[in-house]
Design an enzyme around this catalytic site. Structure first.
Site, short mmCIF file in Angstrom:
data_model
loop_
_atom_site.label_atom_id
_atom_site.label_comp_id
_atom_site.label_asym_id
_atom_site.label_seq_id
_atom_site.Cartn_x
_atom_site.Cartn_y
_atom_site.Cartn_z
N GLU A 156 3.22 46.92 0.08
CA GLU A 156 4.41 47.39 0.78
C GLU A 156 4.41 48.88 1.14
O GLU A 156 5.23 49.67 0.64
CB GLU A 156 5.66 47.05 -0.03
CG GLU A 156 5.81 45.59 -0.31
CD GLU A 156 7.12 45.23 -0.97
OE1 GLU A 156 7.76 46.09 -1.58
OE2 GLU A 156 7.51 44.05 -0.85
N GLU A 340 4.85 37.53 -2.34
CA GLU A 340 6.06 37.62 -3.16
C GLU A 340 7.22 36.88 -2.50
O GLU A 340 7.46 37.07 -1.31
CB GLU A 340 6.53 39.08 -3.38
CG GLU A 340 5.70 39.87 -4.34
CD GLU A 340 6.20 41.31 -4.48
OE1 GLU A 340 7.42 41.55 -4.33
OE2 GLU A 340 5.35 42.20 -4.68
#
Ligand SMILES: OC[C@@H]1[C@@H](O)[C@H](O)[C@@H](O)c2[nH]c(CCc3ccccc3)c[n+]21
Length: 434
Positions: A156, A340
């Protein structure tokens, strides 16, 4: 019955700073999250990752839980602060346990725990850090490459850049839009250099994980925010260009050198997608803008009106489906992994040592079905990783938010299997849902 393709990679995910603890053990050096969490006021109730789930010592017990789940793969991160110290041997031990259990290791090289010494030298605002990261990647490969199946360079970069340097809500706690764009660029440069280093060392499967979200609401603000959150990374990484609209926008904030696109645009084998919830925006002339989306004056970020998780995030499985279909159509040729997906809810342990997390089971069930619907529309989805295996240190929320399939009693470090643990075990065994 909903059946997934043969060999679908059912997994669970964690990250070093959130579960390992042993913050000063065997030579581990401080990271920006050690500094940040030890700075009063940054993390709720002053919680830190000093002990976390004590996974550094309890990894064998945790791998046994993964084996009980029947996980095909486990996504974890390697702590850069342990690289070059005696404690790096922890990853040899962890990998040996995983391979012994028949679990495929998916290793993230950077899940936000930048060594503080590099931060002192400018961190992601200094171009040099990208080169330091590539050296670390090559060194980690040398030590562990024979046992890690897929290498993920960054987790991320949007969060590292815009939450770490835009709002400052995360480490290193900088609040400056120009810094956020500069950090974003250097993080992508770091990814590109690391992929080159990993390939040169012989890596077979490399990836990057992006948090991606559909932006719902008024068309014009949604397009801009989609650019600032999604396309700002997808296009350089997968097309080798900055989107014109994003380039024009970021040039309002920084004149940082951006001509590293050839290095950034390294072929990857799979794109990791972290999906939790869409974002909702609408035009509002009074809106002051959002520090994690620089230049969004006049755009209101609105709360979802449907059901939400304990994080206040909207529950929207159909947006996972549409996101995966969009990626497969707009960025064809790159296989996808959901690295995720999960939810925090208020979990309580009942008298009989159970956690009846029916909300989490419903959340995961709906999102697994959405993932299957995307495959049915042609998305080349290779796997699904639940965030998270264990309750853990949820960054600025400390230990107050629980995402685990396994409940952790931090007083005793006892692990308690939640109902979602049993539900997921059955999904994996059936390779699908009834
Ligand atoms: O918040 C749950 C998880 C974190 O525990 C993971 O470390 C991180 O990879 C992760 N990313 C997201 C979505 C992006 C996001 C993260 C933090 C703050 C705002 C948005 C949710 N999560």
């Amino acid at each position: 019955m909903i059946i997934f393709p043969e060999g679908f990679l059912w997994g669970a995910a964690t990250a070093a700073y959130q579960i390992e603890g042993a913050a000063r053990e065997d030579g581990r050096v401080p990271s920006i999250w050690d500094t940040f969490s030890h700075t009063p006021g940054k993390v709720r109730d002053g919680h830190t990752g000093d002990v976390a789930c004590d996974h550094y010592h309890r990894y064998a017990e945790d791998v046994a839980l993964m084996r009980e789940l029947g996980l095909r793969a486990y996504r974890f991160s390697i702590a850069w602060p342990r690289f070059g110290t005696p404690g790096f041997g922890f990853y040899d031990r962890l990998l040996d346990e995983l391979l012994e259990a028949g679990i495929t290791p998916v290793a993230t090289l950077y899940h936000w725990d930048l060594p503080q010494s590099l931060q002192d030298g400018g961190g992601w605002l200094d171009r040099d850090t990208a080169y330091r990261f590539a050296e670390y990647a090559a060194g980690a490969y040398e030590r562990l490459g024979d046992r890690v199946a897929t290498w993920t360079t960054l987790n991320e970069p949007w969060v590292s850049a815009f939450v770490g340097h835009g709002s400052g809500r995360h480490a290193p706690g900088v609040g400056d839009p120009a810094a956020a764009f500069t950090a974003a660029h250097h993080l992508m440069l770091a990814h590109g250099l690391a992929v080159q280093a990993l390939r040169a060392a012989g890596a077979g499967s490399v990836s990057i994980t992006l948090n991606l979200a559909p932006i719902l609401g008024d068309e014009e603000p949604a397009r801009l925010v989609d650019g600032l959150c999604n396309r700002i990374f997808l296009d350089p990484l997968l097309r080798g260009v900055y989107p014109e609209d994003v380039l024009a926008h970021l040039r309002r904030f920084t004149d940082v050198k951006l001509d590293d696109l050839e290095t950034i645009h390294q072929p990857i084998d799979v794109l990791g997608v972290n999906y939790y919830s869409p974002k909702h925006v609408r035009t509002d002339p009074e809106a002051p803008g959002h520090p994690e989306h620089p230049g969004t004056e006049g755009i209101a970020f609105v709360d979802p009106d449907g059901p939400v998780t304990a994080m206040g995030w909207g529950i929207n499985p159909e947006c996972l489906e549409s996101l995966l279909v969009r990626l497969s159509r707009e960025y064809p040729g790159t296989p996808l992994l959901i690295t995720e997906n999960g939810a925090a809810f208020e979990d309580t342990v009942t008298g009989d040592d159970r956690v009846h997390d029916t909300d989490r089971v419903a959340f995961l069930d709906a999102h697994v079905r959405a993932a299957h619907a995307a495959i049915a529309q042609g998305a080349d989805l290779r796997g699904y990783f639940v965030w998270s295996l264990l309750d853990n240190f949820e960054w600025a929320h400390g230990y107050h938010k629980r995402f685990g399939l396994v409940y952790v009693d931090y007083e005793t470090q006892r692990r308690i299997r939640k109902d979602s643990f049993h539900w997921y075990r059955d999904v994996i065994a059936a390779n699908g849902l009834r």
